[in-house]
Write a protein that holds these residues in place. Structure first.
Motif, mmCIF file in Angstrom:
data_model
loop_
_atom_site.group_PDB
_atom_site.id
_atom_site.type_symbol
_atom_site.label_atom_id
_atom_site.label_comp_id
_atom_site.label_asym_id
_atom_site.label_seq_id
_atom_site.Cartn_x
_atom_site.Cartn_y
_atom_site.Cartn_z
ATOM 1 N N GLU A 194 54.828 66.601 73.761
ATOM 2 C CA GLU A 194 55.568 66.665 75.025
ATOM 3 C C GLU A 194 55.112 65.576 75.996
ATOM 4 O OE1 GLU A 194 54.991 70.629 76.402
ATOM 5 O OE2 GLU A 194 56.537 71.493 75.087
ATOM 6 N N SER A 195 53.846 65.233 75.956
ATOM 7 C CA SER A 195 53.323 64.189 76.853
ATOM 8 C C SER A 195 53.334 62.803 76.200
ATOM 9 C CB SER A 195 51.896 64.541 77.288
ATOM 10 O OG SER A 195 51.033 64.614 76.169
ATOM 11 N N LYS A 196 53.940 62.724 75.018
ATOM 12 C CA LYS A 196 54.058 61.441 74.302
ATOM 13 C C LYS A 196 52.678 60.808 74.080
ATOM 14 C CE LYS A 196 58.522 61.929 74.929
ATOM 15 N NZ LYS A 196 59.371 62.459 73.841
ATOM 16 N N SER A 197 51.697 61.619 73.728
ATOM 17 C CA SER A 197 50.333 61.098 73.637
ATOM 18 C C SER A 197 49.618 61.524 72.356
ATOM 19 C CB SER A 197 49.518 61.556 74.860
ATOM 20 O OG SER A 197 49.517 62.971 74.969
ATOM 21 N N THR A 198 50.358 61.792 71.301
ATOM 22 C CA THR A 198 49.743 62.205 70.046
ATOM 23 C C THR A 198 48.767 61.159 69.533
ATOM 24 O OG1 THR A 198 51.730 63.484 69.493
ATOM 25 C CG2 THR A 198 50.206 62.988 67.695
ATOM 26 N N VAL A 199 49.136 59.883 69.660
ATOM 27 C CA VAL A 199 48.254 58.801 69.208
ATOM 28 C C VAL A 199 46.929 58.822 69.968
ATOM 29 C CG1 VAL A 199 47.959 56.292 69.175
ATOM 30 C CG2 VAL A 199 50.102 57.298 68.403
ATOM 31 N N LEU A 200 46.981 59.153 71.247
ATOM 32 C CA LEU A 200 45.764 59.185 72.050
ATOM 33 C C LEU A 200 44.853 60.325 71.607
ATOM 34 C CD1 LEU A 200 47.294 58.495 75.585
ATOM 35 C CD2 LEU A 200 46.583 56.874 73.805
ATOM 36 N N ARG A 242 49.961 74.641 69.266
ATOM 37 C CA ARG A 242 50.152 74.378 70.697
ATOM 38 C C ARG A 242 49.588 73.023 71.078
ATOM 39 N NH1 ARG A 242 48.426 79.126 74.267
ATOM 40 N NH2 ARG A 242 50.498 79.842 73.604
ATOM 41 N N VAL A 243 48.428 72.669 70.511
ATOM 42 C CA VAL A 243 47.845 71.356 70.782
ATOM 43 C C VAL A 243 48.825 70.260 70.404
ATOM 44 C CG1 VAL A 243 46.054 69.717 70.070
ATOM 45 C CG2 VAL A 243 45.438 72.083 70.571
ATOM 46 N N ARG A 244 49.388 70.365 69.213
ATOM 47 C CA ARG A 244 50.344 69.362 68.753
ATOM 48 C C ARG A 244 51.570 69.311 69.668
ATOM 49 N NH1 ARG A 244 50.757 71.116 64.098
ATOM 50 N NH2 ARG A 244 52.687 72.317 64.292
ATOM 51 N N GLN A 245 52.030 70.473 70.102
ATOM 52 C CA GLN A 245 53.195 70.522 70.999
ATOM 53 C C GLN A 245 52.883 69.852 72.334
ATOM 54 O OE1 GLN A 245 54.405 74.510 71.987
ATOM 55 N NE2 GLN A 245 56.100 73.853 73.285
ATOM 56 N N LEU A 246 51.699 70.113 72.883
ATOM 57 C CA LEU A 246 51.320 69.518 74.165
ATOM 58 C C LEU A 246 51.222 67.999 74.062
ATOM 59 C CD1 LEU A 246 48.589 72.074 75.311
ATOM 60 C CD2 LEU A 246 50.835 71.731 76.363
#
Length: 397
Positions: free
Chosen positions: A273-279, A266-270
């Protein structure tokens, strides 16, 4: 467990490195080693960092324990930390009482509310409301409950912040400029930031109904709800990112969150979805490097990104010094570095929205060039020139 690539913190002061050593959660603190490192410390500087980074609620009880067998921390430091700790405890108790009162008033009106930080987060992550500082209460409500929520606060004795009053009424730009409005109780000295969204409108986020469906009860009260673990983790990272992690208090929150149970799918999905994986990767790199956070495999995988590492290294500039970013940076070089950093955290679409919102008039334009209401439409084409004039005046002061 695996460690991400190390950050260069060679420019950190001895006092900052010593504070980080005390705050690390991966290694047991050996009294002899700590005492040895403390001999080169400028204790006034250490105290200043502890206050600036708001880490004293964690440092004070830790230093009390480390000084039990042999007193090596200067007495004036312990006395000052104790004063700060006690004062913070009283302030947090005050906030907790007001939170319970306002939360009940909202519930009585049928308003669903989610408490974002404050005493709820302190109790959730530190096991005690005295373990974290908080200057206000952050409450998230659904947009459809907004009017009722405002009415509840006004009836409870709160008044709207002046800046939001002027901007919102004159330019109808509240939602463009922020994602919350502040309400202040003049006699109780409590500020509530009432949110209609978690983040500024340049960030994609779950709907309130989705957040509500994943809510969890606060251990402070069965009537108080906060975000689910995964939503809270992502929210805290995006919040810290906007503020360039200038306070280690926010990074301590991430360290504590990493030790909780998290559904990493779920963390990865969130984040996706917010285009913020790098952050997310950047925040985890910072927590692991500076605080020794232990990383599960899923968290470690998020750190294997060159941009995440570059952003984390950039942020060390804002952590190692006492910088002022709001309402505007005090130093020109910090302002330039912060704007570059902020833009580097955004997607192309977010940058476009960010720049567009910057072009929208504000009260600052009114202060430079007061115009009658009938001519307010001129602020739009004049906005670039008014901004330029403010910069010229700022440099000549």
């Amino acid at each position: 467990m695996n460690r991400p690539t190390a950050l260069d913190i060679s420019t950190f002061s001895n006092e900052m490195k010593f504070m980080l050593k005390l705050l690390r959660t991966d290694l047991p603190l050996e009294a002899d080693e700590i005492i040895r490192h403390s001999r080169d410390i400028d204790w006034n500087s250490f105290l200043r960092f502890a206050v600036y980074h708001e880490t004293f609620p964690v440092l004070y009880p830790l230093l009390v324990e480390l000084n039990e067998e042999q007193s090596w921390t200067p007495e004036f430091i312990m006395n000052r930390l104790k004063t700060l700790y006690v004062r913070n405890t009283m302030e947090m108790l005050h906030l907790r009482g007001e939170l319970e009162r306002v939360n009940k008033l909202l519930a009585d009106k049928g308003v669903r509310s989610l408490i974002l930080k404050g005493p709820v987060l302190a109790d959730m992550l530190y096991g005690d409301i005295s373990g974290r500082t908080s200057g206000d209460l952050d409450i998230l409500v659904s947009k459809k409950d907004w009017d009722n929520s405002v009415l509840v606060l006004l009836e409870a004795g709160y008044v709207r912040g002046e800046q939001y009053e002027v901007d919102g009424e004159v330019f109808k730009n509240t939602e463009r400029k922020t994602h919350h409005i502040s309400y202040v109780h003049p006699t109780k000295n409590v500020e509530i930031e009432l949110h209609w969204s978690l983040n500024p409108d340049t960030v994609i986020e779950p709907s309130f109904d989705d957040l509500w469906s994943r809510r969890q009860k606060s251990t402070l009260s069965k009537l108080i709800y906060t975000l689910g673990n995964e939503d809270m983790f992502v929210y805290l990272i995006l919040h810290g990112t906007r503020h360039a992690w200038t306070s280690l208090r926010w990074l301590l929150d991430i360290d504590r969150m990493l030790s909780r149970f998290l559904n990493w799918n779920r963390v990865r999905q969130l984040f996706e979805e917010s285009k913020s994986t790098v952050l997310g990767g950047k925040a985890i790199i910072l927590a692991s490097n500076l605080l020794g956070s232990l990383l599960p495999e899923e968290a470690y995988a998020m750190t294997q990104n060159q941009k995440a590492h570059r952003l984390a290294q950039t942020v060390t500039l804002f952590i190692r010094e006492e910088v002022i970013l709001y309402p505007k940076p005090a130093k020109k070089e910090i302002a330039v570095a912060y704007n570059r950093y902020l833009l580097s955290t955004m997607t192309p679409k977010q940058k476009l929205l960010y720049v567009t919102n910057k072009l929208y008039p504000s009260t600052k334009d009114m202060m430079v060039l007061p115009l009658p209401k009938s001519l307010h439409f001129l602020y739009f084409p004049l906005r670039p020139f008014l901004w330029f004039w403010r910069q010229v005046k700022r440099q000549t002061i």
